[in-house]
Design a protein around this motif. Structure first.
Motif, mmCIF file in Angstrom:
data_model
loop_
_atom_site.group_PDB
_atom_site.id
_atom_site.type_symbol
_atom_site.label_atom_id
_atom_site.label_comp_id
_atom_site.label_asym_id
_atom_site.label_seq_id
_atom_site.Cartn_x
_atom_site.Cartn_y
_atom_site.Cartn_z
ATOM 1 N N GLY A 14 0.781 -1.224 0.000
ATOM 2 C CA GLY A 14 0.000 0.000 0.000
ATOM 3 C C GLY A 14 0.812 1.272 0.000
ATOM 4 O O GLY A 14 0.410 2.263 0.592
ATOM 5 N N ILE A 15 1.947 1.254 -0.664
ATOM 6 C CA ILE A 15 2.793 2.450 -0.655
ATOM 7 C C ILE A 15 2.766 3.172 -2.001
ATOM 8 O O ILE A 15 3.592 4.018 -2.268
ATOM 9 C CB ILE A 15 4.248 2.115 -0.259
ATOM 10 N N GLY A 16 1.788 2.824 -2.851
ATOM 11 C CA GLY A 16 1.663 3.524 -4.129
ATOM 12 C C GLY A 16 1.236 4.969 -3.916
ATOM 13 O O GLY A 16 0.789 5.363 -2.838
ATOM 14 N N THR A 17 1.381 5.770 -4.922
ATOM 15 C CA THR A 17 0.973 7.171 -4.863
ATOM 16 C C THR A 17 -0.544 7.251 -4.765
ATOM 17 O O THR A 17 -1.246 6.661 -5.594
ATOM 18 C CB THR A 17 1.452 7.914 -6.132
ATOM 19 N N PRO A 18 -1.068 7.953 -3.759
ATOM 20 C CA PRO A 18 -2.527 8.084 -3.660
ATOM 21 C C PRO A 18 -3.081 8.772 -4.913
ATOM 22 O O PRO A 18 -2.544 9.781 -5.365
ATOM 23 C CB PRO A 18 -2.724 8.967 -2.427
ATOM 24 N N ARG A 19 -4.122 8.193 -5.471
ATOM 25 C CA ARG A 19 -4.746 8.764 -6.661
ATOM 26 C C ARG A 19 -6.200 8.315 -6.736
ATOM 27 O O ARG A 19 -6.556 7.270 -6.183
ATOM 28 C CB ARG A 19 -4.001 8.338 -7.914
ATOM 29 N N PRO A 20 -7.046 9.101 -7.415
ATOM 30 C CA PRO A 20 -8.431 8.671 -7.604
ATOM 31 C C PRO A 20 -8.497 7.565 -8.656
ATOM 32 O O PRO A 20 -7.543 7.352 -9.402
ATOM 33 C CB PRO A 20 -9.128 9.942 -8.091
ATOM 34 N N PRO A 21 -9.606 6.861 -8.746
ATOM 35 C CA PRO A 21 -9.755 5.808 -9.751
ATOM 36 C C PRO A 21 -9.667 6.378 -11.163
ATOM 37 O O PRO A 21 -9.991 7.540 -11.411
ATOM 38 C CB PRO A 21 -11.159 5.256 -9.501
ATOM 39 N N ASN A 22 -9.243 5.524 -12.082
ATOM 40 C CA ASN A 22 -9.234 5.893 -13.501
ATOM 41 C C ASN A 22 -10.664 5.846 -14.024
ATOM 42 O O ASN A 22 -11.388 4.883 -13.789
ATOM 43 C CB ASN A 22 -8.386 4.906 -14.310
ATOM 44 N N LEU A 23 -11.046 6.893 -14.731
ATOM 45 C CA LEU A 23 -12.351 6.936 -15.389
ATOM 46 C C LEU A 23 -12.101 7.323 -16.839
ATOM 47 O O LEU A 23 -11.744 8.465 -17.134
ATOM 48 C CB LEU A 23 -13.274 7.959 -14.720
ATOM 49 N N SER A 24 -12.272 6.365 -17.728
ATOM 50 C CA SER A 24 -12.055 6.645 -19.146
ATOM 51 C C SER A 24 -13.272 7.372 -19.714
ATOM 52 O O SER A 24 -14.389 7.272 -19.192
ATOM 53 C CB SER A 24 -11.823 5.339 -19.918
ATOM 54 N N LEU A 25 -13.051 8.086 -20.788
ATOM 55 C CA LEU A 25 -14.148 8.770 -21.461
ATOM 56 C C LEU A 25 -15.162 7.747 -21.984
ATOM 57 O O LEU A 25 -16.363 7.990 -21.958
ATOM 58 C CB LEU A 25 -13.603 9.641 -22.601
ATOM 59 N N GLN A 26 -14.681 6.584 -22.421
ATOM 60 C CA GLN A 26 -15.590 5.543 -22.908
ATOM 61 C C GLN A 26 -16.535 5.078 -21.792
ATOM 62 O O GLN A 26 -17.742 4.962 -22.006
ATOM 63 C CB GLN A 26 -14.825 4.327 -23.456
ATOM 64 N N LEU A 27 -15.984 4.794 -20.609
ATOM 65 C CA LEU A 27 -16.812 4.320 -19.507
ATOM 66 C C LEU A 27 -17.799 5.392 -19.062
ATOM 67 O O LEU A 27 -18.972 5.112 -18.830
ATOM 68 C CB LEU A 27 -15.962 3.861 -18.319
ATOM 69 N N GLU A 28 -17.332 6.623 -18.954
ATOM 70 C CA GLU A 28 -18.217 7.712 -18.541
ATOM 71 C C GLU A 28 -19.364 7.880 -19.539
ATOM 72 O O GLU A 28 -20.525 8.037 -19.156
ATOM 73 C CB GLU A 28 -17.428 9.015 -18.411
ATOM 74 N N THR A 29 -19.058 7.804 -20.815
ATOM 75 C CA THR A 29 -20.082 7.932 -21.852
ATOM 76 C C THR A 29 -21.076 6.779 -21.782
ATOM 77 O O THR A 29 -22.289 6.994 -21.844
ATOM 78 C CB THR A 29 -19.424 7.987 -23.247
ATOM 79 N N MET A 30 -20.573 5.555 -21.655
ATOM 80 C CA MET A 30 -21.472 4.403 -21.591
ATOM 81 C C MET A 30 -22.369 4.477 -20.355
ATOM 82 O O MET A 30 -23.566 4.193 -20.440
ATOM 83 C CB MET A 30 -20.673 3.092 -21.611
ATOM 84 N N ALA A 31 -21.801 4.864 -19.216
ATOM 85 C CA ALA A 31 -22.591 4.949 -17.981
ATOM 86 C C ALA A 31 -23.702 5.978 -18.126
ATOM 87 O O ALA A 31 -24.856 5.734 -17.766
ATOM 88 C CB ALA A 31 -21.678 5.293 -16.800
ATOM 89 N N ARG A 32 -23.378 7.153 -18.658
ATOM 90 C CA ARG A 32 -24.390 8.202 -18.814
ATOM 91 C C ARG A 32 -25.433 7.820 -19.858
ATOM 92 O O ARG A 32 -26.610 8.118 -19.700
ATOM 93 C CB ARG A 32 -23.728 9.526 -19.164
ATOM 94 N N ALA A 33 -25.003 7.194 -20.939
ATOM 95 C CA ALA A 33 -25.958 6.785 -21.975
ATOM 96 C C ALA A 33 -26.939 5.755 -21.421
ATOM 97 O O ALA A 33 -28.135 5.817 -21.704
ATOM 98 C CB ALA A 33 -25.216 6.229 -23.190
ATOM 99 N N MET A 34 -26.441 4.804 -20.612
ATOM 100 C CA MET A 34 -27.337 3.822 -19.993
ATOM 101 C C MET A 34 -28.260 4.489 -18.981
ATOM 102 O O MET A 34 -29.454 4.216 -18.953
ATOM 103 C CB MET A 34 -26.539 2.706 -19.321
ATOM 104 N N ARG A 35 -27.704 5.364 -18.140
ATOM 105 C CA ARG A 35 -28.501 6.051 -17.124
ATOM 106 C C ARG A 35 -29.644 6.823 -17.767
ATOM 107 O O ARG A 35 -30.766 6.820 -17.279
ATOM 108 C CB ARG A 35 -27.606 7.003 -16.332
#
Length: 188
Positions: A145-166
């Protein structure tokens, strides 16, 4: 023929115009249809696009109408348009999920449309009211657990698919003639 819906919130472009008289025109009618433009339109709300967004869901269109720049009232309502399209029409109806699926990389690729966040991360992406804290929270790292703290990766493809489904979203490439607009409902 399937029915589609479009919300027009108070203070928005489509609230100021009556689509029963004008139909629906995209803001940038002369642009080509590209996957990147489609993803920017769906995920980022880009209005500089050749698309008109529609929903298969009246409740989704109603939610967008109620989320306009000004609060609707009985005297000054928001609108939900009912639109009927048929396959014989000269317009292109696109499903963002299908278009993106054609371009997704192999599971062997280092870059993927998948996210690497916790299970509740996708629920935050789907939310109409962004939970910024949840989207930016550092993800747990594998031991030690010594990696650099960072938020999750969110690709434009995933964001688009999630919003289109929603949003039960489909896109019209080009304009929708006024004859296709069958009704306009007041919502507040």
């Amino acid at each position: 023929m399937p029915m589609f819906f479009k919300g027009a919130g108070r203070g928005t472009f489509w609230h100021l115009r009556d689509a029963r008289a004008d139909g629906f025109l995209p803001q940038s009618l002369m642009l080509d249809s590209t996957l990147d433009r489609m993803m920017q339109h769906v995920a980022r709300g880009s209005v500089h696009s050749p698309y008109v967004s529609l929903s298969r869901s009246f409740p989704v269109a109603r939610a967008y109408a109620l989320a306009g720049k000004q609060r609707p009232t009985a005297k000054t309502p928001a609108w939900v348009y009912e639109i009927e399209l048929s396959e014989g029409m000269i317009l292109e109806l696109l499903d963002p999920l299908v278009e993106i699926a054609k371009s997704l990389p192999s599971p062997w690729d280092r870059l993927s449309y998948q996210h690497d966040g916790p299970p509740e991360y996708l629920a935050s992406v789907l939310s109409m009211k962004w939970n910024r804290r949840s989207l930016r929270a550092p993800i747990p790292q594998p031991p030690p657990g010594i990696g650099t703290p960072r938020p999750p990766n969110l690709s434009l493809q995933l964001e688009t698919m999630a919003r289109a489904m929603r949003d039960a979203e489909v896109l019209v490439f080009g304009s929708i003639p006024k004859e296709c607009v069958k009704a306009r409902y007041a919502v507040y």
